[in-house]
Design a protein around this motif. Structure first.
Motif, mmCIF file in Angstrom:
data_model
loop_
_atom_site.group_PDB
_atom_site.id
_atom_site.type_symbol
_atom_site.label_atom_id
_atom_site.label_comp_id
_atom_site.label_asym_id
_atom_site.label_seq_id
_atom_site.Cartn_x
_atom_site.Cartn_y
_atom_site.Cartn_z
ATOM 1 N N GLY A 190 0.823 -1.201 0.000
ATOM 2 C CA GLY A 190 0.000 0.000 0.000
ATOM 3 C C GLY A 190 0.860 1.254 0.000
ATOM 4 N N SER A 191 0.320 2.337 0.516
ATOM 5 C CA SER A 191 1.052 3.603 0.534
ATOM 6 C C SER A 191 0.631 4.442 1.726
ATOM 7 N N PRO A 192 1.595 5.093 2.395
ATOM 8 C CA PRO A 192 1.245 5.990 3.497
ATOM 9 C C PRO A 192 0.644 7.308 3.020
ATOM 10 N N ASN A 193 0.797 7.632 1.733
ATOM 11 C CA ASN A 193 0.254 8.876 1.193
ATOM 12 C C ASN A 193 -1.070 8.578 0.494
ATOM 13 N N LYS A 194 -2.143 9.093 1.040
ATOM 14 C CA LYS A 194 -3.475 8.816 0.495
ATOM 15 C C LYS A 194 -3.900 9.797 -0.588
ATOM 16 N N ASN A 195 -3.083 10.821 -0.817
ATOM 17 C CA ASN A 195 -3.454 11.857 -1.771
ATOM 18 C C ASN A 195 -2.732 11.748 -3.105
ATOM 19 N N LEU A 196 -1.839 10.793 -3.215
ATOM 20 C CA LEU A 196 -1.114 10.565 -4.453
ATOM 21 C C LEU A 196 -1.078 9.073 -4.741
ATOM 22 N N PRO A 197 -0.955 8.675 -6.009
ATOM 23 C CA PRO A 197 -0.883 7.247 -6.336
ATOM 24 C C PRO A 197 0.347 6.601 -5.692
ATOM 25 N N SER A 198 0.250 5.326 -5.409
ATOM 26 C CA SER A 198 1.388 4.605 -4.840
ATOM 27 C C SER A 198 2.422 4.253 -5.905
ATOM 28 N N PHE A 199 2.059 4.375 -7.176
ATOM 29 C CA PHE A 199 2.924 4.000 -8.295
ATOM 30 C C PHE A 199 2.781 5.078 -9.364
ATOM 31 N N VAL A 200 3.814 5.914 -9.509
ATOM 32 C CA VAL A 200 3.786 7.038 -10.448
ATOM 33 C C VAL A 200 4.787 6.789 -11.576
ATOM 34 N N VAL A 201 4.390 7.096 -12.800
ATOM 35 C CA VAL A 201 5.218 6.891 -13.992
ATOM 36 C C VAL A 201 5.484 8.230 -14.674
ATOM 37 N N PRO A 336 5.598 5.422 -2.790
ATOM 38 C CA PRO A 336 6.472 4.256 -2.665
ATOM 39 C C PRO A 336 7.260 3.879 -3.916
ATOM 40 N N PHE A 337 6.666 4.022 -5.119
ATOM 41 C CA PHE A 337 7.369 3.580 -6.324
ATOM 42 C C PHE A 337 7.248 4.639 -7.408
ATOM 43 N N ILE A 338 8.388 5.196 -7.794
ATOM 44 C CA ILE A 338 8.437 6.269 -8.783
ATOM 45 C C ILE A 338 9.272 5.778 -9.957
#
Length: 488
Positions: A190-201, A336-338
């Motif tokens: 999951g992700s601790p940031n709820k306002n942005l996607p956990s996986f950004v490209v 988490p994943f950029i």
């Protein structure tokens, strides 16, 4: 209560530790050897259902909280960047020995080529006194952070063509349809940031003539679709269709989403389709991103010294430098994943000219990102990965001259570098032969790299699975070993 019993009840914690399994030393040793047992099971932390992940906690203590993967699409030549081979210059134009080439599979582009002349690099290399590693003159900024990175010169892969090799690096399979690493991480932790996607490209290109990427490289595959990578674009609208249409206020959008969710919940109770939950998650994320994305993509509050570090290109949206700066901003907000894709490294001809162009577009920003993360205290828990999908041949493709040559695809060996959380800095790992054609020491397969990345994130690659079509799948399929030699 007699005096003996009373004394036992009044025993201090210090006395308890001293008299139990040799006291505090045993506790400390146990914490180092098996922290998960000391804590009574899976390690708790940012992972878990509370952050949208299926894992109840980490499998072991993580070193990394996030990944920034600087993927150099098109496959940079290891022989022009990090794997110095002076023998190729000494034997320039000679036929590659059969004993070196062996039965190596060649791409279809060499089907009509009858001669395979060796070709060295036209660029000089310098050796770092502390690490012992060699760095090309076209990568001076990376050379300046040599003591902060770990260069792996012994990567190898199964694929020989770009698309399957790229998909293999990202998903663990040459066939499309499998989840990307970022999707696996989103699904598991999951992700601790709820306002942005956990996986950004983020996408960029260093030249105009580039191969397009297959979006399957950041797909969620058979995992729930809300785990797929979300592409941020350059320009006015970083995420397509994110803004409300004219006349639709944010309050009205909120009411619409509430009604839509109620209808979706009713459908979910009737059909039990997991994708309905994914749609709800995606709608809610889009709503929150309407406020968070404009703020994170606005560089107006970045001081001048930031652009002095990354270069003027960082002021141009969509460039690799701008994406590296955006990656740092995303890392600061615990995405988490950029995943960055920088296209243009495919040099079958005109290699001396074109690889210099690509290096100039990527070298400074890549090194700047490492420096920037380090000075902000983020490098210690951010894993940075740099590299392409395979290497290039030691012999020339097409006509060879002193001024011009090209190199074909070479899956048998190539170079990458890693930096940050849990990776030994200032290290050169693995070795190829004098021709830069075969690995002779510490080979690292793509699945090994994937297993190691998950390990640094606190995940056992064999235990993060998903049942699909009757079998359990994982990122590394049935392969992969953690490369312990590069871990600090």
């Amino acid at each position: 209560m007699n005096d003996l019993v009373k004394a036992r009840f009044l025993a201090t914690r210090r006395e308890f530790l001293r008299t139990t399994s040799k006291g505090l030393g045993a506790l400390a040793l146990g914490g180092l050897i098996a922290p998960e047992r000391l804590l009574g099971g899976a390690l708790t932390g940012p992972a878990g259902p509370g952050n949208g992940g299926v894992l109840p906690g980490y499998h072991h203590l993580p070193k990394a909280k996030r990944v920034i993967y600087l993927f150099q699409a098109g496959a940079p030549s290891h022989l022009e960047t990090f794997d110095y081979k002076p023998l190729l210059n000494e034997r320039w134009g000679e036929e590659i020995p059969d004993s070196v080439r062996g039965t190596q599979r060649l791409s279809g582009m060499l089907a009509a080529q009858s001669s395979f002349p060796l070709v060295g690099s036209v660029y000089d290399f310098t050796r770092n006194a502390k690490t012992g590693g060699y760095f090309s003159s076209i990568m001076p900024y990376t050379a300046a952070v040599a003591e902060d990175i770990c260069v792996i010169n012994s990567m190898y892969t199964d694929a020989i063509n770009h698309e399957p090799a790229t998909v293999f690096m990202q998903t663990g399979s040459q066939q499309v349809g499998r989840p990307a690493m970022g999707a696996w991480l989103s699904y598991g932790l999951g992700s601790p940031n709820k306002n942005l996607p956990s996986f950004v490209v983020l996408l960029s290109k260093g030249r105009d003539d580039v191969q397009n990427l297959n979006m399957q490289s950041w797909s969620s595959g058979f995992l729930p679709s809300h785990h797929q990578g979300v592409q941020f674009r350059s320009g006015k609208d970083p995420v397509l269709f994110l803004n409300n249409p004219q006349g639709i206020t944010r309050d009205r959008r909120r009411r619409e989403l509430d009604v839509l969710e109620a209808l979706d919940r009713e459908q979910q109770q009737r059909w039990g389709d997991a994708e309905i939950d994914s749609k709800i998650n995606q709608y809610e994320m889009a709503y929150r991103m309407q406020a968070s994305v404009p703020e994170i993509t606005d560089f107006s509050n970045e001081p001048d010294h930031t652009f002095d570090l990354y270069g003027e290109e960082a002021k141009k949206p969509g460039t690799f430098a701008a994406n590296c700066l955006l990656a740092r901003r995303l890392a600061e907000r615990d995405v988490p994943f950029i995943q960055l894709y920088h296209m243009g490294w495919d040099q079958h001809g005109n290699l001396p000219r074109d690889i210099k162009t690509m290096a100039s577009s990527a070298d400074r920003a890549s090194a700047a990102l490492v420096k920037d993360l380090k000075q902000r205290g983020l490098l210690e828990d951010t894993l940075v990965v740099w590299g392409g999908e395979f290497g290039r041949t030691a012999f020339s493709q097409g006509k060879l001259t002193k001024e011009n040559y090209g190199r074909d695809h070479h899956p048998r060996c190539f170079s990458m570098w890693m930096a940050g959380a849990g990776v030994k800095p200032g290290m050169i790992y693995g070795k190829t032969d004098a021709f830069g054609y075969n690995i002779v020491e510490n080979g690292v397969h793509v699945h090994d790299l994937q297993a190691t990345m998950l390990h640094l994130l606190g995940v056992d690659h064999e235990r993060l699975t998903f049942k699909h079509q009757g079998r359990r799948y994982r990122l590394t399929d049935v392969h992969g070993h953690v490369v312990k030699g590069i871990l600090s």
